[in-house]
Design a protein around this motif. Structure first.
Motif, PDB file in Angstrom:
ATOM      1  N   ARG A 155      -5.569  37.890  27.053  1.00 42.68           N
ATOM      2  CA  ARG A 155      -4.435  37.176  26.469  1.00 42.68           C
ATOM      3  C   ARG A 155      -3.532  36.551  27.535  1.00 42.68           C
ATOM      4  NH1 ARG A 155      -6.182  41.221  23.378  1.00 42.68           N
ATOM      5  NH2 ARG A 155      -6.024  41.067  21.108  1.00 42.68           N
ATOM      6  N   VAL A 156      -4.024  36.531  28.770  1.00 51.72           N
ATOM      7  CA  VAL A 156      -3.265  35.974  29.892  1.00 51.72           C
ATOM      8  C   VAL A 156      -3.948  34.693  30.353  1.00 51.72           C
ATOM      9  CG1 VAL A 156      -2.450  36.380  32.253  1.00 51.72           C
ATOM     10  CG2 VAL A 156      -2.482  38.264  30.592  1.00 51.72           C
ATOM     11  N   ARG A 161      -3.404  35.427  35.727  1.00 54.34           N
ATOM     12  CA  ARG A 161      -4.344  36.539  35.573  1.00 54.34           C
ATOM     13  C   ARG A 161      -4.345  37.475  36.787  1.00 54.34           C
ATOM     14  NH1 ARG A 161      -9.171  34.283  32.668  1.00 54.34           N
ATOM     15  NH2 ARG A 161      -7.535  34.130  31.090  1.00 54.34           N
ATOM     16  N   ASP A 162      -4.308  36.927  37.979  1.00 54.21           N
ATOM     17  CA  ASP A 162      -4.294  37.777  39.177  1.00 54.21           C
ATOM     18  C   ASP A 162      -3.037  38.631  39.215  1.00 54.21           C
ATOM     19  OD1 ASP A 162      -6.719  36.786  39.981  1.00 54.21           O
ATOM     20  OD2 ASP A 162      -5.868  35.297  41.346  1.00 54.21           O
ATOM     21  N   TRP A 163      -1.899  38.025  38.895  1.00 54.73           N
ATOM     22  CA  TRP A 163      -0.655  38.786  38.864  1.00 54.73           C
ATOM     23  C   TRP A 163      -0.722  39.889  37.821  1.00 54.73           C
ATOM     24  CZ3 TRP A 163       2.403  39.225  34.501  1.00 54.73           C
ATOM     25  CH2 TRP A 163       3.574  39.985  34.666  1.00 54.73           C
ATOM     26  N   ALA A 164      -1.218  39.578  36.624  1.00 57.55           N
ATOM     27  CA  ALA A 164      -1.292  40.571  35.550  1.00 57.55           C
ATOM     28  C   ALA A 164      -2.246  41.709  35.914  1.00 57.55           C
ATOM     29  CB  ALA A 164      -1.736  39.899  34.250  1.00 57.55           C
ATOM     30  N   ALA A 165      -3.368  41.392  36.552  1.00 59.16           N
ATOM     31  CA  ALA A 165      -4.316  42.439  36.950  1.00 59.16           C
ATOM     32  C   ALA A 165      -3.672  43.397  37.949  1.00 59.16           C
ATOM     33  CB  ALA A 165      -5.569  41.802  37.547  1.00 59.16           C
ATOM     34  N   ASP A 166      -2.928  42.861  38.918  1.00 57.68           N
ATOM     35  CA  ASP A 166      -2.241  43.722  39.890  1.00 57.68           C
ATOM     36  C   ASP A 166      -1.158  44.553  39.216  1.00 57.68           C
ATOM     37  OD1 ASP A 166      -3.825  42.735  41.916  1.00 57.68           O
ATOM     38  OD2 ASP A 166      -2.380  41.197  42.530  1.00 57.68           O
ATOM     39  N   ALA A 167      -0.471  43.960  38.253  1.00 60.19           N
ATOM     40  CA  ALA A 167       0.584  44.684  37.544  1.00 60.19           C
ATOM     41  C   ALA A 167       0.013  45.853  36.744  1.00 60.19           C
ATOM     42  CB  ALA A 167       1.343  43.733  36.626  1.00 60.19           C
ATOM     43  N   LEU A 168      -1.131  45.644  36.092  1.00 58.52           N
ATOM     44  CA  LEU A 168      -1.757  46.727  35.334  1.00 58.52           C
ATOM     45  C   LEU A 168      -2.252  47.836  36.258  1.00 58.52           C
ATOM     46  CD1 LEU A 168      -3.791  44.712  32.666  1.00 58.52           C
ATOM     47  CD2 LEU A 168      -1.681  46.002  32.324  1.00 58.52           C
ATOM     48  N   LYS A 169      -2.761  47.470  37.423  1.00 57.82           N
ATOM     49  CA  LYS A 169      -3.177  48.487  38.393  1.00 57.82           C
ATOM     50  C   LYS A 169      -1.982  49.337  38.817  1.00 57.82           C
ATOM     51  CE  LYS A 169      -7.096  45.931  40.338  1.00 57.82           C
ATOM     52  NZ  LYS A 169      -7.634  45.246  41.551  1.00 57.82           N
ATOM     53  N   SER A 186       8.342  47.577  31.947  1.00 54.90           N
ATOM     54  CA  SER A 186       8.815  46.582  32.907  1.00 54.90           C
ATOM     55  C   SER A 186       7.835  45.415  33.026  1.00 54.90           C
ATOM     56  CB  SER A 186       9.026  47.240  34.280  1.00 54.90           C
ATOM     57  OG  SER A 186       9.358  46.283  35.260  1.00 54.90           O
ATOM     58  N   VAL A 187       6.545  45.730  33.060  1.00 59.37           N
ATOM     59  CA  VAL A 187       5.529  44.673  33.142  1.00 59.37           C
ATOM     60  C   VAL A 187       5.535  43.833  31.867  1.00 59.37           C
ATOM     61  CG1 VAL A 187       3.044  44.236  33.255  1.00 59.37           C
ATOM     62  CG2 VAL A 187       4.084  45.947  34.752  1.00 59.37           C
ATOM     63  N   ALA A 188       5.718  44.464  30.710  1.00 63.54           N
ATOM     64  CA  ALA A 188       5.750  43.730  29.449  1.00 63.54           C
ATOM     65  C   ALA A 188       6.919  42.744  29.423  1.00 63.54           C
ATOM     66  CB  ALA A 188       5.852  44.705  28.278  1.00 63.54           C
ATOM     67  N   LYS A 189       8.069  43.151  29.954  1.00 58.67           N
ATOM     68  CA  LYS A 189       9.213  42.241  30.009  1.00 58.67           C
ATOM     69  C   LYS A 189       8.923  41.069  30.951  1.00 58.67           C
ATOM     70  CE  LYS A 189      12.714  45.729  28.901  1.00 58.67           C
ATOM     71  NZ  LYS A 189      13.887  46.494  29.383  1.00 58.67           N
ATOM     72  N   ASP A 190       8.270  41.356  32.087  1.00 55.65           N
ATOM     73  CA  ASP A 190       7.902  40.269  32.991  1.00 55.65           C
ATOM     74  C   ASP A 190       6.912  39.310  32.320  1.00 55.65           C
ATOM     75  OD1 ASP A 190       9.510  41.324  34.941  1.00 55.65           O
ATOM     76  OD2 ASP A 190       7.877  42.377  35.995  1.00 55.65           O
ATOM     77  N   MET A 191       6.009  39.857  31.513  1.00 56.91           N
ATOM     78  CA  MET A 191       5.067  39.005  30.783  1.00 56.91           C
ATOM     79  C   MET A 191       5.794  38.093  29.797  1.00 56.91           C
ATOM     80  SD  MET A 191       1.842  41.539  29.966  1.00 56.91           S
ATOM     81  CE  MET A 191       0.644  41.940  31.231  1.00 56.91           C
TER      82      MET A 191
END
Length: 314
Positions: A155-156, A161-169, A186-191
């Motif tokens: 959904r990204v 995508r690279d930023w989201a993958a690092d955030a999930l890690k 915090s990541v959800a708010k950044d999304m």
């Protein structure tokens, strides 16, 4: 030869080459009936010890039904017993993976003596989650971490995508579940700030089930293994490698017997010689031990390695 992955026609060709005799399909079928009776006995064996960790998934294959060919799922359950070894607990005939099917699958294991389950790991199938909550009330449910990450990243947009993958890690690298949930919010708010509302909603909806392995109920040394059911994925690859040779099966039993035979062959060679997890830490004082500082846990691990007995962890 057939159970190892050789097609029916090739079995006949090899038989002629080695012995000069044909191996008709009916003769092969009659010989396999002796093997199938042993497989049925293995499938119905009693489950005598406790299995704190159970992993469930289904492997899809094609079978003939009513003159046509359709995809059906063969559910597989793997347990880690108190001896620390992995064991295939159940393999059932094809089903639709709805709540009623999973309920019957779990009831079959309970009737054979399944007990002591503390965690069930699987995909986010509503039927499976509901059946576990109803029939295994003492067990938590762990959603597969890798699949959850893929669902969020789908959904990204490519630019994020690279930023989201690092955030999930970063979320799943947290030491405790509370910190993981805080980081996920915090990541959800950044999304949302990056206009990734669908990804943020997916993250909020699934992060609870995906961080179950971080609860104090489970040792730190086990968490890497219990957060996903990669062992079933490896079995599924072996099963598909064999079923692709056959293509479509004439009935559900022939498919089930071949899949069971392949599973027994793989697991007897790869799993029988080593312990998967050290279950001695799964004790009553586990919450306090898991809350100890990371430095103290590291010292404990060094002492184990330097002692006369080396404890094998995941």
């Amino acid at each position: 030869m057939y159970l190892a992955g050789v097609g029916t026609r090739q079995v006949d060709d090899v038989s002629q080459l080695l012995w000069g005799d044909h191996m008709p399909s009916q003769t092969l079928s009659d010989k396999l009936k002796k093997v199938y009776s042993d497989i049925d006995e293995w499938r119905e064996r009693p489950l005598e010890q406790e299995y704190p960790y159970v992993f469930m998934d289904g492997v899809w294959h094609k079978r003939c039904w009513g003159g046509g060919v359709e995809n059906v799922s063969v559910p597989v359950a793997i347990g880690v017993g108190m001896d620390g070894r992995r064991e295939v607990l159940a393999v059932a005939e094809g089903m639709k993976e709805d709540a009623e099917s999973w309920r019957g699958f779990i009831k079959g294991m309970l009737a054979r003596g399944l007990k002591g389950v503390r965690l069930v790991t699987g995909d986010r199938r509503v039927g499976l989650v509901a059946a576990v909550g109803e029939l295994l009330p003492g067990a938590h449910y762990q959603r597969r971490m890798v699949h959850f990450e893929r669902n969020v990243l789908a959904r990204v947009n490519p630019g994020n995508r690279d930023w989201a993958a690092d955030a999930l890690k970063a979320v799943f690298s947290m030491e405790t579940r509370d910190r993981a949930l805080e980081k996920a919010e915090s990541v959800a708010k950044d999304m949302e700030a990056r206009k990734l509302g669908e990804a943020a909603r997916c993250l909020r909806e699934g992060i609870g089930e995906t961080t179950t392995h971080l609860l104090d109920d489970y040792p730190h040394e086990h968490r890497r293994c219990i957060r996903t059911n990669s062992m079933i994925e490896r079995l599924n690859r072996e099963i598909r490698r064999r079923t692709r040779v056959v293509g479509g099966f004439p009935d559900g039993r022939s498919a089930l017997m071949l899949i069971c035979a392949r599973i027994r062959y793989v697991t007897s060679n790869e799993w029988s010689t080593r312990r998967h997890l050290d279950m001695s830490r799964l004790g009553e004082n586990l919450p306090a031990a898991n809350r100890s500082p990371p430095q103290e846990r590291a010292k404990t691990k060094v002492r184990k390695i330097s002692g006369t007995t080396v404890m094998q962890h995941c």
